[in-house]
Design a protein around this motif. Sequence first.
Motif: not given
Lengths: 266, 357
Positions: A242, A244, A252-254, A256, A258-261, A263, A265-266, B283, B321-324, B331, B334-335, B338, B342
């Motif tokens: 899938e 992003i 994109k990082a944001r 991602l 959200l998606r991991l949260r 699931l 996974l975060l 993960l 499963d997920v691609g960027i 990226v 930026a992660m 994030q 948080r």
Amino acid sequence: MHIVVCLKQIIDPEIPPHVFQIDPVEKKQLRGRQVLLISDFDAVALEVALQLKEKVDGKVTAITIGAAEAVEALHTALAMGADEAVLISAPAFEETDSFGKARILAAALHKLGEFDGVLCGRQAGDVELGLVGLFLAEMLGLPCATLVANMEPEQGQMRFRRPIEGGYEILETATPFLATITNDESNVARYASVRGIRKAMRTEIPTWSAADLALDPAAIGPETALIEMEELFVPEGDIRCEFIVGESGSGKARQLALRLRELKLL
Amino acid sequence: MTTRRFWAFIEQEEGHAHPVSWELLGVIRRLASQVREEAEAAGDEVVVEGVLLGHNVGHIAQEALCYGADRVYLLDDPVFTHYRNRPYYKTLEEVAQKHEPEVFLIGATTLGRDLAGAVATALRTGLTADCTQLEMGEVKGSPQKLLLATRPAFGGNIMATILCRQNRPQMSSVRPRVFPMPERNPHPQGEIVREAVSVTEEDALSRILEFVRPEGESVNIEYADVIVAGGRGLGTAEGFGLLQQLADALGGVVGASRPCIDAGWIGNAHQVGQSGQTVRPKLYIVAGVSGALQHKVGMQNSDFIVAINTDPDAPIFDVADVGIVGDLYEVIPAMLEQLAARRKARGSGGGHQEVSA
């Protein structure tokens, strides 16, 4: 000190999948236009032998089983610094399995006579089974040190440094010994020098046949193999990715995150 | 009636079982169940058995029953205090000759790789190393199902299915994390059988002088829950510093593909793939790895895979499963922002506030 290094010449395994070809009937890889080279861990084994030779007075012999073109691998070995090389050649030899290869090498080592150690790469870069060295040690009745990164002699014994989980171990055996070699920062294989290449061209490489080794090719060929290749196939991908999408890296990082949260996974 | 024995080697060091032993019991139980129908029709019995060597390791034999062995052969002797190739393989040769297992699996750990080849040689049987799929299947010309052992070959470009028609046992080595951990049954039915040990200290041809485990340098990626891996696309060794920051923020470790190891950017304990480790984290975040099969076979069983690559056609996306599609140097920072935001939000008011960058 005489160290024998067993080398395998393989088709460059780092080729892109789309040029990779197999013969589905013979169940083997086709060379196509790919280059042949010394299997990577075998080149590392040669490096370890050459480093030992630089520390103590010694001699390094490279041996390989293969067709006439395998002499190229031996030229490379000589150019890197091996003193002598032997090609073991008979058509039936090329199709045998790990067990058969070990029997051939055992006969060749017997013919070479005196040696203090035998080195093999931990596994070949094509089939990657990692069995020949283990079989060979057992057949020759030699103590076997596996997954060794380097070694040094100590009062008539050989000391091996083996990387293990979280560190390393020092193992000691009597000589003669057999060691299978893995890579680490201490044993990156050297390049051949120009002088080495010139020397290699002048060095005569004897070819030993089945008869020279007193081996019955029928007792070594494919029909005596313990394992059979049942099938060769290209694995099918189960594409589920899938993607992003977004304007920027941070967008994109944001998403991602959200998606991991979601699931958990975060 | 004959007994068809399906064996798993129970690996332990210093009184601690290696978890791959339980993974092997899980897969050997499945293989045994695949011949049960055929065996019952012939009036044969199928049993799952573990073989354990060590000193004072009765508690591990008990655990093996919990993870699915019907019977455990226990060889308990001071000669097995530390693993050495020769006393181990001589002993396994003896017990295998006595009980004649049909299939024998050994973990492809540092210890198991060393052992499996020696045992196969001593028993003059076939061994398929580093299998990624195992099935008992029908084969033309064989009255019974045979072990079909599948593994990557030729640089990981292709899978090869290999069988051993004549000789027994049919042996395979299996890497840790290739197969899942089975459920533990706290009230098992099985039995522990103590076998006599005939090897002695004189049978060892080698001795271990020392173990060196430097503090702080150790990394064990095999059983990590989170891995952040990088490849050639990092461009420099320094790129791993960035991956380490992300791994630290996620409580994970750093992995790498083979070109990075070859280039000397990071130590080979970090290598994921055919010639490195096989991993199965919850993960797996992978950046700058094109996705050569050599790498994919080491990580494709991860629970969830996130791939970051500038090339939308990179094969790594086939297993993700997920691609960027993007630059990892944009990226990943930026992660990190994030995650930091948080953490800060949690620290300053807690709860489940949504955070925007």
